[in-house]
Design an enzyme around this catalytic site. Structure first.
Site, PDB file in Angstrom:
ATOM      1  N   GLU A  90       0.899  -1.161   0.000  1.00 25.15           N
ATOM      2  CA  GLU A  90       0.000   0.000   0.000  1.00 25.15           C
ATOM      3  C   GLU A  90       0.929   1.200   0.000  1.00 25.15           C
ATOM      4  O   GLU A  90       1.531   1.524   1.019  1.00 25.15           O
ATOM      5  CB  GLU A  90      -0.870   0.018   1.264  1.00 25.15           C
ATOM      6  N   CYS A 125      -2.527   8.775   3.133  1.00 24.40           N
ATOM      7  CA  CYS A 125      -2.251   8.163   1.826  1.00 24.40           C
ATOM      8  C   CYS A 125      -3.399   8.390   0.852  1.00 24.40           C
ATOM      9  O   CYS A 125      -3.214   8.412  -0.355  1.00 24.40           O
ATOM     10  CB  CYS A 125      -2.015   6.673   1.997  1.00 24.40           C
TER      11      CYS A 125
END
Ligand code: NAP
Length: 520
Positions: free
Chosen positions: A255, A294
């Site tokens: 990720e 993020c």
């Protein structure tokens, strides 16, 4: 304070090569961590052998109960955790809740999902198929928990949520975990794991914590292990190209960073509800955790004719956000996590301005008094009128309150700009045009892990562009790392091995009957 690691069922601390953890508001050192002297090979073997066997004698619903108990411990200590978030990450009350409650919420979600599963030891995919002319010869697929350890490497921005969202799924699957939080903010992860360990909830070896160090972890993995990494694309590339990881074909999920976008539809005008939802969302994504998410919006894609309205609305809203010490209850945005991140944000911004002009700059920021010592960073909005010809604005992630407005004239251009992020975690679309909403979702889905479509009906009820919900998958293609986490029971697949079982119909049926059919 000396932060310890929980390895091979015991707490360890060494005083050599200590990394300092600081308060980003005052620059004061608040703790130190060192992974020196920890034998990674031994730590991994202990998790694999002791933790793995302890977890696999339990069924899915028993392990779900462990998650519930962890959540209960965390809820009891929530105020202390929020305070640590303030001290070590410069979080406002809202930012701290985002991380701490996000972790607790994910544990509770998987505890309740897992409670409905049975005591079975494996998952099955039925009903199976006949393989030859002999109708008695059939095949099914089963999924058994991995026999190794899950190494969870986390980013600095979510020391709670980032840890528990992985641990919840891994433990439910029956796979022990060794968590390596980012050193700069590992105080919260440490305190949480310490509280959970103290309550004796988990069987030996189920959860280990490595604070500081861990640089040789990749060298000691086996083909039974998995790595779930969250962090920058650069670190991900170093770790997944480790020669042992390649040689052993270690399953590796990433990720990574992402140039997420939001799109304002051509149909939306200044006085429409969708316009105000759009502005609110962009501002929220810039200010929550000072843009250190993020999933935060980095690219704001708008119709060319809406430039003036969007810039004015953002300027007005951003100008009201008080930036300062989160202990002041009026403050709505804290600092970046440390000076290194501030320097990285300044460097990234300097690259972006070679392709886009700053339209909302430092002069618009509403700083409280006393921000001189800290790692504070003013929100910036940039504008690029030729996004299809630009490169850096689609590639450089400034991990802070910075976004670039990109203008478009046709829907096709909006889709092209969205895709230029090279694969992102999330894109949100604001429109009241049903036809556009449908087309945009399908055109953008191949480049995104998640697409959020907002109109007036869900303007106030949606969960937010940047909020990762455990019911939906989290991850994205390409630049975003190619990983996929959460998504309800889909998350379990990463921690299981799928095998085909070929046998007589009766035997296949018996395996089917004893397993757990997974309907994600
Ligand atoms: P980072 O510098 O890449 O570090 C991530 C993790 O990797 C940290 O735990 C770090 O440990 C560890 N690490 C670094 N080098 C290592 C090595 N050689 N061996 C083992 N571990 C190593 O990222 P970050 O600065 O913490 O986080 C910010 C980035 O994460 C941003 O780019 C953001 O977009 C991304 N992020 C992505 C997601 C997502 O879900 N997609 C979520 C959050 C953040 P140390 O701290 O000890 O160096």
């Amino acid at each position: 304070m000396k932060i310890e690691s929980f390895i091979c069922g015991a707490w360890h601390h060494t005083s050599t090569n200590e990394s300092k953890l600081i308060n980003p508001v005052s620059a004061e050192v608040i703790a130190s961590a060192s992974g020196d002297g920890i034998d990674s090979a031994k730590a991994l073997a202990y998790s694999r052998e002791v933790g793995g066997s302890n977890l696999r004698v339990m069924g899915y619903s028993d392990r779900a109960l462990l998650l519930k108990k962890i959540a209960e411990v965390l809820i009891e200590n929530r105020d202390r955790y929020n305070h640590i978030s303030l001290e070590n990450s410069g979080c406002t009350v809202g930012d701290a809740a985002f991380d701490v409650d996000g972790g607790i919420g994910t544990l509770k979600y998987y505890a309740s999902l897992g409670k409905r599963l049975g005591e079975q030891a494996y998952l099955v995919e039925g009903p199976g198929e006949q393989l030859t002319r002999d109708e008695n010869f059939r095949a099914i697929h089963i999924l058994t928990p991995l026999q190794g350890v899950a190494v969870h490497i986390n980013a600095f921005n979510f020391p709670s949520w980032g840890m528990w969202e992985k641990v919840a799924v891994s433990l439910l699957a029956g796979v022990p975990c060794l968590v390596k939080p980012a050193t700069s903010t590992c105080l919260l992860s440490y305190e949480m794991v310490k509280d959970v360990v103290a309550q004796g909830i988990l069987p030996a070896g189920a959860l280990s914590l490595l604070c500081g160090g861990g640089r040789d972890l990749m060298d000691h993995l086996t083909s039974d292990d998995v790595v779930a990494f969250t962090g920058s694309a650069d670190t991900a590339n170093i770790l997944r190209s480790n020669s042992n990881v390649i040689a052993k074909n270690v399953r590796f999920a990433v990720e990574a960073d992402s140039l997420n976008s939001c799109i304002l539809g051509l149909d939306v005008k200044k006085d429409d509800a969708e316009f105000s939802f759009f502005i609110k969302e962009v501002v929220r994504e810039l200010s929550v955790k000072a843009g250190q998410k993020c999933t935060a919006i980095r690219r704001v894609i708008i119709p060319k004719g809406m430039k003036k309205d969007v810039v004015e609305a953002l300027k007005a809203r951003l100008g009201t956000i008080l930036i300062g010490d989160p202990r002041d209850e009026n403050v709505r945005m804290g600092p970046l996590v440390n000076d290194a991140q501030k320097t990285a944000a300044e460097e990234g911004l300097a690259k972006l301005v070679t392709e886009a002009e700053v339209v909302i700059g430092e002069e618009n920021a509403n700083f409280a008094e006393g921000v001189e010592q800290g790692s504070f960073f003013a929100p910036r909005i940039l504008l690029c009128d030729q996004p299809l010809l630009a490169k850096k604005i689609h590639e450089i992630e400034v991990f802070g309150p910075v976004a670039t407005i990109m203008t478009y004239e046709t829907n096709v251009q909006a889709y092209q700009i969205g895709a230029m992020g090279g694969g992102s975690l999330v894109c949100s679309i604001f429109t009241s045009d049903d036809e556009f909403a449908q087309e945009a979702a399908l055109k953008l889905a191949p480049y995104h892990g998640r697409v959020l479509i907002v109109n007036e009906e869900i303007g106030k009820g949606h969960s937010g562009h940047g909020v990762v919900m455990p019911q939906s998958i989290h991850g994205g293609p390409g630049r975003a790392g190619g990983g996929e986490e959460l998504g309800g029971l889909r998350g379990l697949y990463f921690y299981h091995r799928r095998s085909a079982i070929q046998a007589s119909a009766k035997r296949v049926q018996s395996i089917l009957d004893n397993g757990l059919a997974l309907n994600a």
